[in-house]
Design a protein around this motif. Structure first.
Motif, PDB file in Angstrom:
ATOM      1  N   LYS A 147       0.826  -1.204   0.000  1.00  0.00           N
ATOM      2  CA  LYS A 147       0.000   0.000   0.000  1.00  0.00           C
ATOM      3  C   LYS A 147       0.861   1.255   0.000  1.00  0.00           C
ATOM      4  N   ARG A 148       1.947   1.219   0.789  1.00  0.00           N
ATOM      5  CA  ARG A 148       2.846   2.378   0.825  1.00  0.00           C
ATOM      6  C   ARG A 148       3.524   2.572  -0.522  1.00  0.00           C
ATOM      7  N   LEU A 149       3.880   1.454  -1.155  1.00  0.00           N
ATOM      8  CA  LEU A 149       4.507   1.533  -2.471  1.00  0.00           C
ATOM      9  C   LEU A 149       3.505   2.027  -3.511  1.00  0.00           C
ATOM     10  N   HIS A 150       2.277   1.537  -3.421  1.00  0.00           N
ATOM     11  CA  HIS A 150       1.236   1.910  -4.387  1.00  0.00           C
ATOM     12  C   HIS A 150       0.929   3.406  -4.316  1.00  0.00           C
ATOM     13  N   ALA A 151       1.089   3.988  -3.126  1.00  0.00           N
ATOM     14  CA  ALA A 151       0.824   5.424  -2.951  1.00  0.00           C
ATOM     15  C   ALA A 151       1.754   6.295  -3.798  1.00  0.00           C
ATOM     16  N   LYS A 152       2.872   5.735  -4.235  1.00  0.00           N
ATOM     17  CA  LYS A 152       3.806   6.470  -5.075  1.00  0.00           C
ATOM     18  C   LYS A 152       3.373   6.500  -6.536  1.00  0.00           C
ATOM     19  N   PHE A 153       2.388   5.691  -6.890  1.00  0.00           N
ATOM     20  CA  PHE A 153       1.935   5.584  -8.282  1.00  0.00           C
ATOM     21  C   PHE A 153       0.487   6.069  -8.394  1.00  0.00           C
ATOM     22  N   LYS A 154       0.274   7.326  -8.201  1.00  0.00           N
ATOM     23  CA  LYS A 154      -1.085   7.861  -8.214  1.00  0.00           C
ATOM     24  C   LYS A 154      -1.697   7.786  -9.607  1.00  0.00           C
ATOM     25  N   GLY A 155      -2.805   7.049  -9.717  1.00  0.00           N
ATOM     26  CA  GLY A 155      -3.551   6.996 -10.964  1.00  0.00           C
ATOM     27  C   GLY A 155      -2.911   6.180 -12.066  1.00  0.00           C
ATOM     28  N   GLU A 156      -1.886   5.387 -11.766  1.00  0.00           N
ATOM     29  CA  GLU A 156      -1.217   4.604 -12.811  1.00  0.00           C
ATOM     30  C   GLU A 156      -1.737   3.169 -12.810  1.00  0.00           C
ATOM     31  N   SER A 157      -1.799   2.611 -14.021  1.00  0.00           N
ATOM     32  CA  SER A 157      -2.306   1.244 -14.184  1.00  0.00           C
ATOM     33  C   SER A 157      -1.233   0.241 -13.770  1.00  0.00           C
ATOM     34  N   SER A 158      -1.659  -1.018 -13.645  1.00  0.00           N
ATOM     35  CA  SER A 158      -0.708  -2.071 -13.252  1.00  0.00           C
ATOM     36  C   SER A 158       0.404  -2.220 -14.285  1.00  0.00           C
ATOM     37  N   SER A 159       0.083  -2.052 -15.579  1.00  0.00           N
ATOM     38  CA  SER A 159       1.123  -2.174 -16.616  1.00  0.00           C
ATOM     39  C   SER A 159       2.122  -1.023 -16.518  1.00  0.00           C
ATOM     40  N   GLN A 160       1.617   0.169 -16.189  1.00  0.00           N
ATOM     41  CA  GLN A 160       2.523   1.306 -16.019  1.00  0.00           C
ATOM     42  C   GLN A 160       3.415   1.117 -14.797  1.00  0.00           C
ATOM     43  N   ILE A 161       2.847   0.544 -13.750  1.00  0.00           N
ATOM     44  CA  ILE A 161       3.639   0.269 -12.548  1.00  0.00           C
ATOM     45  C   ILE A 161       4.712  -0.767 -12.841  1.00  0.00           C
ATOM     46  N   ARG A 162       4.332  -1.817 -13.586  1.00  0.00           N
ATOM     47  CA  ARG A 162       5.304  -2.857 -13.930  1.00  0.00           C
ATOM     48  C   ARG A 162       6.479  -2.270 -14.729  1.00  0.00           C
ATOM     49  N   ALA A 163       6.196  -1.340 -15.625  1.00  0.00           N
ATOM     50  CA  ALA A 163       7.254  -0.741 -16.446  1.00  0.00           C
ATOM     51  C   ALA A 163       8.253   0.040 -15.593  1.00  0.00           C
ATOM     52  N   ALA A 164       7.783   0.540 -14.434  1.00  0.00           N
ATOM     53  CA  ALA A 164       8.670   1.321 -13.563  1.00  0.00           C
ATOM     54  C   ALA A 164       9.797   0.478 -12.983  1.00  0.00           C
ATOM     55  N   ALA A 165       9.619  -0.820 -12.936  1.00  0.00           N
ATOM     56  CA  ALA A 165      10.664  -1.705 -12.402  1.00  0.00           C
ATOM     57  C   ALA A 165      11.929  -1.649 -13.247  1.00  0.00           C
ATOM     58  N   ASP A 166      11.783  -1.288 -14.517  1.00  0.00           N
ATOM     59  CA  ASP A 166      12.946  -1.196 -15.413  1.00  0.00           C
ATOM     60  C   ASP A 166      13.544   0.200 -15.453  1.00  0.00           C
ATOM     61  N   ARG A 167      13.010   1.112 -14.628  1.00  0.00           N
ATOM     62  CA  ARG A 167      13.501   2.493 -14.638  1.00  0.00           C
ATOM     63  C   ARG A 167      14.184   2.868 -13.324  1.00  0.00           C
ATOM     64  N   LEU A 168      14.596   1.874 -12.581  1.00  0.00           N
ATOM     65  CA  LEU A 168      15.258   2.161 -11.306  1.00  0.00           C
ATOM     66  C   LEU A 168      16.617   2.826 -11.544  1.00  0.00           C
TER      67      LEU A 168
END
Length: 608
Positions: A147-168
């Motif tokens: 939930k704390r992690l999800h709060a960093k992705f306001k309004g983003e879909s699951s696919s958009q969140i998954r793509a963030a894993a490659d942008r660390l």
């Protein structure tokens, strides 16, 4: 007509704006005593619970501050004020303000390798982000951590969140370096403002070295950018700086600053022309972000960008595509605005800063040498303090201070201030015998199958010294057919018997150069050393002699090599000649110093 980046009397509020999430009393302790928080566990990983704060950035009438850029600027404000260099900050490359965690580590983000704390944190964060995306896709309930992690992705879909894993991305903190830079800033600020004023530029550019070098005049990047303004060698030469094997003006804060000012003047003029020719009304506030970015990306790069997206910096970040327009370039303007904000509000972020001015040299004389001269000779003959002389002339490379190379003729050097100047003492220095520079290397043409270390081994030389001498890359690549320098032990400075060609022929005979002659052939013909003939005629190894040119050559005089305890007049008495004749023959004064090993000419007609 339009005027760009001109000086503006812009009133900047010195009162810092309190961020939405403020804890800077703790941050000041972190800056001053980072070990209190990191010493217990040098590799501790911490989930970021206090998010990046929002700040009111006052851009005035000088710079554009697009709202879409502000989260990026806020992240860099915290890099400069919140985290120190022993903190590695993991965040989203495209959305830098989205910070996931920090790792306490002595080297910050540097020197990472497989399996270390940074590698493990990157792997764990990637799994956590992908796990969150999977849980959202499957409609599963989230854990507290998710939930704390999800709060960093306001309004983003699951696919958009998954793509963030490659942008660390990992970014080291910079607060302690920023504190040191603020102390240095107060020392260099008057010079920077004078240089910017000389080119009719805005004083706001004074903050750029915070981003480039943290105001470290000795800084050297891994790509070869050097000094306060991190200037590349080729760029330095185009800006009128001397950059060669013995002198590097990029390390002189004053010369480098005036060079940087010339760069910005050129950037303003060229980018203005490009914008105008592409149908844009040129307004300083819109152009200036491109000018600042050009310092990192190059003027030509920014010209191409203006041709593609116009004078719209927000559009530049969203739409401009180029293989070289990557994270560092995209962050450059934002980090500049952040550093400017922290510097303008330094007391809020760091408390009162009192620089140490005790080491500063306020006054000096500038002189030019008539001929090449060693630093050691100037120190000895002018009775200089060697440390002070070194501080006054930061452009000189180590080969000059190590007595391996001479200070160039006609190069402006600084001497301690004297009301009467140094003319008389320098005239005395010029009356001394010429100093000869012997190269500390031999040239070798690379053959097929040879490597740098194989060549070094052939000459019984150090491979690492050969690599350094030739500025080779990490792989020490050499190319067949190219000449490289191989270090030797013979390099250094010696003293010739005389210091310049004589106008009379009392001591020398004269010779007219013929077809096929070389300096060394002429020297051998007259029982002279080649270097000796060059010295008495004011020539160097690279000098070209022409048919019909008249050279001084040895007459029938004898020579004497000075040994310990001898004086000029004592040597003259030994050979039965007048002391004044010997001094005149060798261009010496009665108070001149002769050194062991120096060759003195004994005027013709003397007994032995």
């Amino acid at each position: 007509m339009f005027t760009l980046l001109t000086k503006n009397a812009i009133a900047h509020s010195r009162k810092a704006i309190t961020p939405l999430f403020s804890n800077h009393s703790v941050l000041r302790v972190l800056v001053a005593f980072p070990f209190l928080f990191t010493g217990l566990n040098s590799h501790a990983s911490n989930e970021l619970t206090v998010p990046v704060a929002d700040y009111e950035i006052d851009c005035g009438e000088t710079f554009e501050c697009p709202q879409s850029l502000m989260p990026r600027v806020h992240f860099w404000v915290e890099v400069f004020s919140r985290w120190d260099t022993e903190t590695a900050v993991f965040h989203d490359k495209e959305n830098p303000h989205r910070v996931y965690s920090t790792v306490s580590r002595r080297d910050g983000c540097r020197r990472s390798k497989a399996g270390d704390s940074l590698d493990r944190e990157r792997t764990n964060l990637g799994k956590s982000i992908k796990g969150l995306a999977s849980a959202l896709s499957a409609g599963r309930s989230l854990t507290d951590k998710q939930k704390r992690l999800h709060a960093k992705f306001k309004g983003e879909s699951s696919s958009q969140i998954r793509a963030a894993a490659d942008r660390l991305r990992c970014q080291s903190g910079n607060s302690n370096r920023m504190l040191g830079a603020l102390e240095q800033f107060k020392l260099y600020r008057p010079t920077i403002l004078d240089a910017l004023e000389s080119q009719n530029l805005t004083p706001e550019l004074q903050y750029l070295p915070f981003v480039e070098s943290a105001f470290n005049p000795k800084a050297l990047s891994h790509v070869g950018a050097a000094g306060l303004w991190q200037i590349m060698p080729s760029t330095g030469r185009t800006l009128g700086l001397t950059v060669n094997e013995t002198v590097d003006d990029r390390y002189d804060p004053t010369r480098a600053t005036y060079g940087a000012a010339r760069y910005f003047r050129n950037s303003v003029d060229r980018l203005s022309t490009t914008a105008f020719e592409n149908g844009h009304t040129v307004v300083a506030k819109e152009l200036n972000p491109f000018v600042v970015t050009s310092y990192n990306y190059g003027v030509r790069g920014m010209q191409r960008a203006i041709q593609q997206v116009g004078l719209d910096y927000e559009r530049l970040l969203k739409e401009y595509k180029s293989p070289s327009f990557q994270t560092a370039v995209r962050n450059f303007y934002a980090s500049f605005l952040a550093a400017r904000h922290v510097a303008q509000n330094s007391e809020y972020f760091f408390g009162e800063i009192t620089p140490d001015f005790s080491d500063r040299i306020y006054a000096f004389n500038t002189v030019k040498l008539d001929r090449k001269t060693s630093a050691r000779r100037l120190v000895d003959e002018l009775n200089l303090d060697s440390d002070e002389f070194k501080k006054l002339n930061p452009s000189f490379k180590s080969v000059i201070w190590k007595h391996k190379a001479l200070i160039p003729a006609n190069y402006e050097i600084r001497l301690p201030f004297k009301e009467s100047g140094w003319s008389q003492q320098l005239a005395s220095v010029n009356s001394l015998p010429v100093e000869i520079e012997r190269p500390g290397f031999v040239l070798h043409r690379v053959r097929s199958g040879e490597s740098a270390c194989v060549i070094a081994q052939k000459y019984k030389a150090s491979c690492s010294q050969l690599i350094k001498l030739n500025g080779l890359d990490r792989r020490a690549t050499v190319y067949v057919g190219k000449q490289i320098k191989v270090p030797t032990l013979t390099g250094g400075i010696s003293v010739a018997a005389v210091n310049k060609p004589l106008e009379s022929s009392d001591t020398y005979a004269v010779y007219s150069v013929r077809s096929g002659d070389t300096a060394c052939k002429i020297a051998a013909r007259h029982s002279m050393k080649c270097q000796e003939l060059l010295a008495i005629n004011g020539l160097s190894r690279s000098s070209v002699i022409k048919i019909g040119q008249v050279l001084n050559v040895s007459g029938s005089d004898d020579w004497h090599v000075v040994t310990a305890g001898q004086t000029a007049c004592g040597i003259a008495e030994r050979y039965g000649v007048g002391c004044s004749s010997l001094l005149r023959a060798n261009r010496l004064a009665l108070r001149s110093t002769i050194r062991v090993g120096q060759r003195l000419r004994i005027p013709r007609g003397a007994g032995s």
